[in-house]
Design a protein around this motif. Structure first.
Motif, PDB file in Angstrom:
ATOM      1  N   TYR A 183       0.750  -1.226  -0.187  1.00 37.52           N
ATOM      2  CA  TYR A 183       0.106   0.008   0.121  1.00 37.52           C
ATOM      3  C   TYR A 183       0.944   1.346   0.021  1.00 37.52           C
ATOM      4  O   TYR A 183       0.398   2.233  -0.681  1.00 37.52           O
ATOM      5  CB  TYR A 183      -1.048  -0.012   1.257  1.00 37.52           C
ATOM      6  CG  TYR A 183      -2.343   0.598   1.020  1.00 37.52           C
ATOM      7  CD1 TYR A 183      -3.072  -0.521   0.097  1.00 37.52           C
ATOM      8  CD2 TYR A 183      -2.872   1.673   1.361  1.00 37.52           C
ATOM      9  CE1 TYR A 183      -4.320   0.030  -0.033  1.00 37.52           C
ATOM     10  CE2 TYR A 183      -4.201   1.893   0.960  1.00 37.52           C
ATOM     11  CZ  TYR A 183      -4.904   1.134   0.319  1.00 37.52           C
ATOM     12  OH  TYR A 183      -6.271   1.539  -0.011  1.00 37.52           O
ATOM     13  N   TRP A 186       2.678   1.832  -3.161  1.00 38.52           N
ATOM     14  CA  TRP A 186       1.890   2.480  -4.386  1.00 38.52           C
ATOM     15  C   TRP A 186       2.357   3.824  -4.539  1.00 38.52           C
ATOM     16  O   TRP A 186       2.470   4.466  -5.874  1.00 38.52           O
ATOM     17  CB  TRP A 186       0.465   2.323  -3.771  1.00 38.52           C
ATOM     18  CG  TRP A 186      -0.534   3.300  -4.653  1.00 38.52           C
ATOM     19  CD1 TRP A 186      -1.349   2.824  -5.771  1.00 38.52           C
ATOM     20  CD2 TRP A 186      -1.019   4.553  -4.483  1.00 38.52           C
ATOM     21  NE1 TRP A 186      -2.246   3.755  -6.241  1.00 38.52           N
ATOM     22  CE2 TRP A 186      -1.921   4.933  -5.449  1.00 38.52           C
ATOM     23  CE3 TRP A 186      -0.618   5.496  -3.532  1.00 38.52           C
ATOM     24  CZ2 TRP A 186      -2.354   6.320  -5.465  1.00 38.52           C
ATOM     25  CZ3 TRP A 186      -1.315   6.682  -3.736  1.00 38.52           C
ATOM     26  CH2 TRP A 186      -2.100   7.215  -4.747  1.00 38.52           C
ATOM     27  N   ILE A 190       3.366   5.182  -8.275  1.00 37.93           N
ATOM     28  CA  ILE A 190       2.531   6.297  -9.203  1.00 37.93           C
ATOM     29  C   ILE A 190       3.454   7.390  -9.326  1.00 37.93           C
ATOM     30  O   ILE A 190       3.264   7.828 -10.642  1.00 37.93           O
ATOM     31  CB  ILE A 190       1.303   6.792  -8.058  1.00 37.93           C
ATOM     32  CG1 ILE A 190       0.263   7.447  -8.895  1.00 37.93           C
ATOM     33  CG2 ILE A 190       1.704   7.770  -7.040  1.00 37.93           C
ATOM     34  CD1 ILE A 190      -0.984   7.390  -8.546  1.00 37.93           C
ATOM     35  N   HIS A 291      -6.615   4.458  -4.983  1.00 36.53           N
ATOM     36  CA  HIS A 291      -5.612   3.367  -4.831  1.00 36.53           C
ATOM     37  C   HIS A 291      -5.824   2.320  -5.818  1.00 36.53           C
ATOM     38  O   HIS A 291      -5.011   2.129  -6.605  1.00 36.53           O
ATOM     39  CB  HIS A 291      -5.468   2.845  -3.353  1.00 36.53           C
ATOM     40  CG  HIS A 291      -4.494   3.535  -2.671  1.00 36.53           C
ATOM     41  ND1 HIS A 291      -4.556   4.470  -2.042  1.00 36.53           N
ATOM     42  CD2 HIS A 291      -3.155   3.179  -2.383  1.00 36.53           C
ATOM     43  CE1 HIS A 291      -3.471   5.020  -1.277  1.00 36.53           C
ATOM     44  NE2 HIS A 291      -2.457   3.885  -1.347  1.00 36.53           N
ATOM     45  N   SER A 294      -5.959   3.832  -9.640  1.00 35.64           N
ATOM     46  CA  SER A 294      -4.653   4.033 -10.385  1.00 35.64           C
ATOM     47  C   SER A 294      -3.826   2.891 -10.441  1.00 35.64           C
ATOM     48  O   SER A 294      -3.059   2.766 -11.446  1.00 35.64           O
ATOM     49  CB  SER A 294      -3.923   5.204  -9.378  1.00 35.64           C
ATOM     50  OG  SER A 294      -3.901   4.658  -8.004  1.00 35.64           O
ATOM     51  N   SER A 295      -4.032   2.009  -9.722  1.00 39.23           N
ATOM     52  CA  SER A 295      -3.222   0.710  -9.682  1.00 39.23           C
ATOM     53  C   SER A 295      -3.812  -0.130 -10.913  1.00 39.23           C
ATOM     54  O   SER A 295      -2.779  -0.847 -11.549  1.00 39.23           O
ATOM     55  CB  SER A 295      -3.497  -0.151  -8.489  1.00 39.23           C
ATOM     56  OG  SER A 295      -2.923   0.351  -7.366  1.00 39.23           O
ATOM     57  N   PHE A 313       1.990  -6.023 -12.571  1.00 36.77           N
ATOM     58  CA  PHE A 313       1.255  -4.809 -11.924  1.00 36.77           C
ATOM     59  C   PHE A 313      -0.393  -5.385 -11.633  1.00 36.77           C
ATOM     60  O   PHE A 313      -0.968  -4.604 -10.809  1.00 36.77           O
ATOM     61  CB  PHE A 313       1.145  -3.718 -12.967  1.00 36.77           C
ATOM     62  CG  PHE A 313       2.272  -2.927 -12.784  1.00 36.77           C
ATOM     63  CD1 PHE A 313       2.430  -1.599 -11.789  1.00 36.77           C
ATOM     64  CD2 PHE A 313       3.725  -3.139 -13.481  1.00 36.77           C
ATOM     65  CE1 PHE A 313       3.457  -0.909 -11.609  1.00 36.77           C
ATOM     66  CE2 PHE A 313       4.786  -2.372 -12.960  1.00 36.77           C
ATOM     67  CZ  PHE A 313       4.817  -1.488 -12.325  1.00 36.77           C
ATOM     68  N   PHE A 316      -0.357  -6.656  -8.596  1.00 38.23           N
ATOM     69  CA  PHE A 316      -0.076  -5.509  -7.748  1.00 38.23           C
ATOM     70  C   PHE A 316      -1.561  -4.948  -7.302  1.00 38.23           C
ATOM     71  O   PHE A 316      -1.869  -4.583  -6.193  1.00 38.23           O
ATOM     72  CB  PHE A 316       0.674  -4.575  -8.040  1.00 38.23           C
ATOM     73  CG  PHE A 316       1.014  -3.369  -7.232  1.00 38.23           C
ATOM     74  CD1 PHE A 316       1.531  -3.563  -6.003  1.00 38.23           C
ATOM     75  CD2 PHE A 316       0.318  -2.262  -7.372  1.00 38.23           C
ATOM     76  CE1 PHE A 316       1.768  -2.425  -5.054  1.00 38.23           C
ATOM     77  CE2 PHE A 316       0.546  -1.134  -6.598  1.00 38.23           C
ATOM     78  CZ  PHE A 316       1.219  -1.308  -5.424  1.00 38.23           C
ATOM     79  N   ALA A 317      -2.128  -4.720  -8.334  1.00 42.79           N
ATOM     80  CA  ALA A 317      -3.454  -4.065  -8.154  1.00 42.79           C
ATOM     81  C   ALA A 317      -4.534  -4.823  -7.288  1.00 42.79           C
ATOM     82  O   ALA A 317      -5.368  -4.427  -6.506  1.00 42.79           O
ATOM     83  CB  ALA A 317      -4.187  -4.043  -9.580  1.00 42.79           C
ATOM     84  N   ILE A 320      -3.683  -4.456  -3.923  1.00 41.13           N
ATOM     85  CA  ILE A 320      -4.244  -3.190  -3.427  1.00 41.13           C
ATOM     86  C   ILE A 320      -5.609  -3.289  -3.123  1.00 41.13           C
ATOM     87  O   ILE A 320      -6.064  -2.666  -1.922  1.00 41.13           O
ATOM     88  CB  ILE A 320      -3.825  -2.061  -4.391  1.00 41.13           C
ATOM     89  CG1 ILE A 320      -2.360  -1.904  -4.654  1.00 41.13           C
ATOM     90  CG2 ILE A 320      -4.639  -0.714  -4.282  1.00 41.13           C
ATOM     91  CD1 ILE A 320      -1.829  -1.523  -3.364  1.00 41.13           C
TER      92      ILE A 320
END
Length: 370
Positions: A183, A186, A190, A291, A294-295, A313, A316-317, A320
């Motif tokens: 978290y 991130w 970004i 969060h 944008s992920s 990614f 990763f999303a 998140i």
């Protein structure tokens, strides 16, 4: 006594003006969106007594310092990469001379620097306006949607609060710390990806799609929808008078924090204190999750580079999304709407980019990569 060559100065100014004008034209889609957003933000801020322009100047100072730092990191990475390329791939007779020539060739395409800096400064303006409008959500639309979102979350998940479904799998001290690290990572990612999108001109259209989608997502999701669906999220459910539904979740996180750090708890407190004392960063908003939104954008952008990077990614999303609920920041549906907003804005950005850079204009824009 030396003489000032006004002809040379005039020529230099003409070239500089042409370079800046060309950069403005090439990036007109993204810059136009940022300018409209800035105008709306300035008007709304003025009507509510917020010193928009003062905050903007402070934000620009911060972002210019950040550009210098990122430029230093990028320069070190670039030189290291080209050095290894020279040694193991190009294998020139004189590596140092080759490095100097290669670096000069790269810097000769100074248009990359002009375009990138222009876009990165525009991102600072976007971020400033976004923050100003987010800080005013409770003024424009008092928080009221939380009970409905909490109930909708339960309806969509078999009558259970989603955190209770996640807890058996993720409710362990070390696991929670890892999720919390993601978290926090991130915030780094970004900035890195927006920097890459601004300065990487090998495929200019790729970066433009990301920047436009980024702007649209934060404007539509983080400002417009966040105001329309004004909510605080599970972490502040009790603090804003909606009841003790999520007290147990927060108590469990505090217990885990005794064993392995859960930094989200400190951020919870800082943000609430800032909201109460009108600190600089005081905007509270749960729906939709920016969060997550944008992920998802970062994953879509990563797929434009390679499939394996896109899947990294994407994972990763997902982390998140899980973390947004597990750390009590969001209802699950906040992330679902965030994902939808990101997807819509991504395809809208692709559509707008094709329109703005079609035909000869598109060829001219793409020619920067050569």
């Amino acid at each position: 006594m030396s003489h000032i060559n006004f002809g040379t100065i005039s020529t230099g100014l003409t070239v500089a003006g042409h370079t800046l004008g060309s950069a403005l034209w090439r990036n007109r889609l993204f810059l136009s969106i940022v300018l409209v957003h800035m105008f709306v933000g300035a008007v709304v801020s003025s009507l509510n007594g917020i010193p928009y322009w003062t905050l903007l100047l402070e934000s620009l100072g911060t972002i210019l310092l950040m550009i210098l730092k990122f430029t230093g990191v990028f320069a070190a990475f670039f030189l290291g990469w080209r050095f290894f390329y020279a040694i193991f791939c190009a294998k020139p007779e004189k590596p140092i001379h080759w490095m100097i020539s290669d670096t000069r060739k790269f810097l000769s395409k100074y248009v990359r620097v002009v375009d990138g800096t222009l876009c990165f400064v525009a991102i600072a303006v976007l971020a400033n306006t976004f923050t100003c409008l987010k800080n005013m959500i409770s003024i424009l639309a008092p928080f009221s949607w939380d009970p409905m979102f909490a109930e909708l979350d339960r309806m969509l998940h078999g009558g259970f609060d989603v955190w209770t479904l996640l807890w058996p799998a993720f409710g362990y001290p070390f696991v929670t710390t890892v999720i919390n690290v993601a978290y926090h990572v991130w915030f780094v990612l970004i900035y890195v990806l927006t920097f890459v999108a601004a300065y990487d001109r090998r495929e200019p259209e790729r970066g433009m799609v990301y920047l436009v989608a980024f702007a649209l997502t934060f404007i539509i999701g983080g400002n417009v929808l966040a105001t329309l669906f004004s909510s605080v999220g599970p972490v502040y459910y009790q603090a804003f008078g909606f009841g003790g539904t999520y007290v147990e979740q927060l108590r469990n996180l505090e217990m885990l924090d005794q064993i392995s750090p859960v930094w989200a708890l400190d951020v919870h407190e800082i943000l609430l204190n800032n909201f109460s004392t009108e600190g600089v960063v005081r905007g509270i908003s749960a729906m939709p999750s920016m969060h997550v939104a944008s992920s998802v954008l970062m994953a879509l952008y990563a797929f434009r580079f390679s499939r394996w990077l896109g899947w990294i990614f994407t994972i990763f999303a997902v982390v998140i999304q899980i973390g947004s609920v597990h750390l009590a920041w969001h209802y699950a549906i906040d992330g679902y709407l965030g994902t939808l907003v990101a997807l819509v804005c991504w395809y809208l950005a692709q559509f707008l980019t094709k329109i703005f850079y079609s035909g000869s204009a598109r060829f001219q824009y793409a020619s920067l990569a050569t």
